[in-house]
Design a protein around this motif. Sequence first.
Motif, mmCIF file in Angstrom:
data_model
loop_
_atom_site.group_PDB
_atom_site.id
_atom_site.type_symbol
_atom_site.label_atom_id
_atom_site.label_comp_id
_atom_site.label_asym_id
_atom_site.label_seq_id
_atom_site.Cartn_x
_atom_site.Cartn_y
_atom_site.Cartn_z
ATOM 1 N N SER A 68 -77.643 -10.498 -59.774
ATOM 2 C CA SER A 68 -77.872 -11.142 -61.063
ATOM 3 C C SER A 68 -78.685 -10.274 -62.022
ATOM 4 C CB SER A 68 -78.575 -12.484 -60.851
ATOM 5 O OG SER A 68 -79.812 -12.304 -60.161
ATOM 6 N N TYR A 69 -79.654 -9.528 -61.516
ATOM 7 C CA TYR A 69 -80.479 -8.727 -62.423
ATOM 8 C C TYR A 69 -79.696 -7.539 -62.973
ATOM 9 C CZ TYR A 69 -84.581 -6.545 -64.526
ATOM 10 O OH TYR A 69 -85.477 -6.005 -65.423
ATOM 11 N N PHE A 70 -78.901 -6.896 -62.133
ATOM 12 C CA PHE A 70 -78.038 -5.821 -62.625
ATOM 13 C C PHE A 70 -77.123 -6.348 -63.729
ATOM 14 C CE2 PHE A 70 -78.097 -3.511 -58.258
ATOM 15 C CZ PHE A 70 -79.327 -2.954 -58.560
ATOM 16 N N LYS A 71 -76.591 -7.531 -63.534
ATOM 17 C CA LYS A 71 -75.683 -8.130 -64.511
ATOM 18 C C LYS A 71 -76.397 -8.356 -65.845
ATOM 19 C CE LYS A 71 -71.907 -10.293 -65.905
ATOM 20 N NZ LYS A 71 -70.753 -9.502 -66.383
ATOM 21 N N ILE A 72 -77.607 -8.902 -65.794
ATOM 22 C CA ILE A 72 -78.390 -9.132 -67.008
ATOM 23 C C ILE A 72 -78.670 -7.810 -67.707
ATOM 24 C CG2 ILE A 72 -80.656 -9.851 -67.868
ATOM 25 C CD1 ILE A 72 -80.652 -11.984 -65.631
ATOM 26 N N LEU A 73 -79.083 -6.806 -66.927
ATOM 27 C CA LEU A 73 -79.405 -5.493 -67.470
ATOM 28 C C LEU A 73 -78.205 -4.892 -68.204
ATOM 29 C CD1 LEU A 73 -81.161 -2.700 -65.350
ATOM 30 C CD2 LEU A 73 -79.175 -2.201 -66.759
ATOM 31 N N LEU A 74 -77.053 -4.937 -67.577
ATOM 32 C CA LEU A 74 -75.852 -4.349 -68.189
ATOM 33 C C LEU A 74 -75.416 -5.116 -69.428
ATOM 34 C CD1 LEU A 74 -73.905 -3.554 -64.900
ATOM 35 C CD2 LEU A 74 -74.912 -1.896 -66.473
ATOM 36 N N ASP A 75 -75.530 -6.433 -69.385
ATOM 37 C CA ASP A 75 -75.152 -7.234 -70.549
ATOM 38 C C ASP A 75 -76.065 -6.961 -71.744
ATOM 39 O OD1 ASP A 75 -73.062 -8.366 -69.179
ATOM 40 O OD2 ASP A 75 -74.114 -10.233 -68.698
ATOM 41 N N ASP A 76 -77.297 -6.522 -71.476
ATOM 42 C CA ASP A 76 -78.240 -6.234 -72.546
ATOM 43 C C ASP A 76 -78.005 -4.868 -73.184
ATOM 44 O OD1 ASP A 76 -79.527 -8.653 -72.426
ATOM 45 O OD2 ASP A 76 -81.174 -7.963 -71.156
ATOM 46 N N PHE A 77 -77.087 -4.089 -72.632
ATOM 47 C CA PHE A 77 -76.698 -2.816 -73.219
ATOM 48 C C PHE A 77 -75.344 -2.998 -73.925
ATOM 49 C CE2 PHE A 77 -79.280 -0.313 -69.923
ATOM 50 C CZ PHE A 77 -80.261 0.026 -70.841
ATOM 51 N N PRO A 78 -75.338 -3.233 -75.232
ATOM 52 C CA PRO A 78 -74.089 -3.559 -75.936
ATOM 53 C C PRO A 78 -73.292 -2.317 -76.343
ATOM 54 C CG PRO A 78 -75.911 -3.708 -77.457
ATOM 55 C CD PRO A 78 -76.507 -3.360 -76.122
ATOM 56 N N PHE A 79 -72.788 -1.619 -75.362
ATOM 57 C CA PHE A 79 -71.899 -0.493 -75.604
ATOM 58 C C PHE A 79 -70.835 -0.488 -74.514
ATOM 59 C CE2 PHE A 79 -75.633 1.191 -73.294
ATOM 60 C CZ PHE A 79 -75.025 1.668 -72.141
ATOM 61 N N GLU A 80 -69.717 0.175 -74.786
ATOM 62 C CA GLU A 80 -68.641 0.238 -73.802
ATOM 63 C C GLU A 80 -69.031 1.161 -72.663
ATOM 64 O OE1 GLU A 80 -63.907 1.490 -73.409
ATOM 65 O OE2 GLU A 80 -64.844 1.275 -75.401
ATOM 66 N N LYS A 81 -68.901 0.659 -71.439
ATOM 67 C CA LYS A 81 -69.225 1.460 -70.262
ATOM 68 C C LYS A 81 -67.972 2.152 -69.727
ATOM 69 C CE LYS A 81 -72.743 -1.667 -70.326
ATOM 70 N NZ LYS A 81 -72.824 -2.768 -71.310
ATOM 71 N N THR A 82 -68.154 3.398 -69.283
ATOM 72 C CA THR A 82 -67.049 4.126 -68.665
ATOM 73 C C THR A 82 -67.272 4.334 -67.172
ATOM 74 O OG1 THR A 82 -68.056 6.235 -69.291
ATOM 75 C CG2 THR A 82 -66.424 5.297 -70.803
ATOM 76 N N ALA A 83 -68.470 4.068 -66.691
ATOM 77 C CA ALA A 83 -68.765 4.084 -65.250
ATOM 78 C C ALA A 83 -70.112 3.415 -65.040
ATOM 79 C CB ALA A 83 -68.780 5.502 -64.687
ATOM 80 N N VAL A 84 -70.207 2.591 -64.009
ATOM 81 C CA VAL A 84 -71.475 1.955 -63.642
ATOM 82 C C VAL A 84 -71.567 1.998 -62.123
ATOM 83 C CG1 VAL A 84 -72.916 -0.103 -63.739
ATOM 84 C CG2 VAL A 84 -71.369 0.421 -65.643
ATOM 85 N N ARG A 85 -72.517 2.794 -61.628
ATOM 86 C CA ARG A 85 -72.590 3.030 -60.186
ATOM 87 C C ARG A 85 -74.025 3.040 -59.703
ATOM 88 N NH1 ARG A 85 -70.152 8.820 -60.260
ATOM 89 N NH2 ARG A 85 -71.410 8.797 -62.163
#
Length: 230
Positions: free
Chosen positions: A76-93
């Motif tokens: 859940s925390y990773f999800k919140i963190l990523l949602d708070d970055f409003p840009f298109e992601k090309t890789a998340v690892r």
Amino acid sequence: MELVRAIKFPIAFDIDRLQADVQKVLSLEWTDHYNRKDYNGKWTSIALMSEDGKHDSIFALNQNGLKDTAILQQCSYFKILLDDFPFEKTAVRLLNLTAGTEIKPHRDYCLGYEDGCFRLHIPIITNPDVVFLLDDKRLIMNEGECWYINANFTHSVVNNGTQDRIHLVIDGLQNEWTNELFYKEADPEQFRKPLPEMSEAEKQRISEELNRMNPVLTATILQNMENNKS
């Protein structure tokens, strides 16, 4: 102006929550990094987002959009963190550099902000004996921090500690929001790729072609080329 090598952003994440999410995936099967010639030891990864939504699809620079993996849905925390970055992601690892492992000096081309894309590192578990060198300068990245790394420059890592080093690594594409974030930390000119050097023969050939069309315009273009070079 020199291109920016790295930025420590004024962003801090909750270390306990980061590490709690990592604990949920430590027992899963992590995939060996695909650049096997670039390291000695064990360097593994789990995708939190990937093109096909599978956690073992760890390739960077995906072109067709990303889907959440089942693992991300559990964190859940990773999800919140990523949602708070409003840009298109090309890789998340998640990347795990096992104790004693060395990543040899290398470059990851077209991963500087001057290319319209970028890579962020968020250390989750690390130790003082990790030596990360970027363009021959050591960077000390602490747990919970957020760093931009210009991977176009030569970099290497050695984990000399007794504990594994785990980072959340996010690749993304430039947009207005990221421009505001980056340009607060450095002059925009430090993110502009320099024009390629051109030989005198190439300049002469271009000049001859342009002169056939518009001699006045040719003179202006050549003057701009000289100004950009300086």
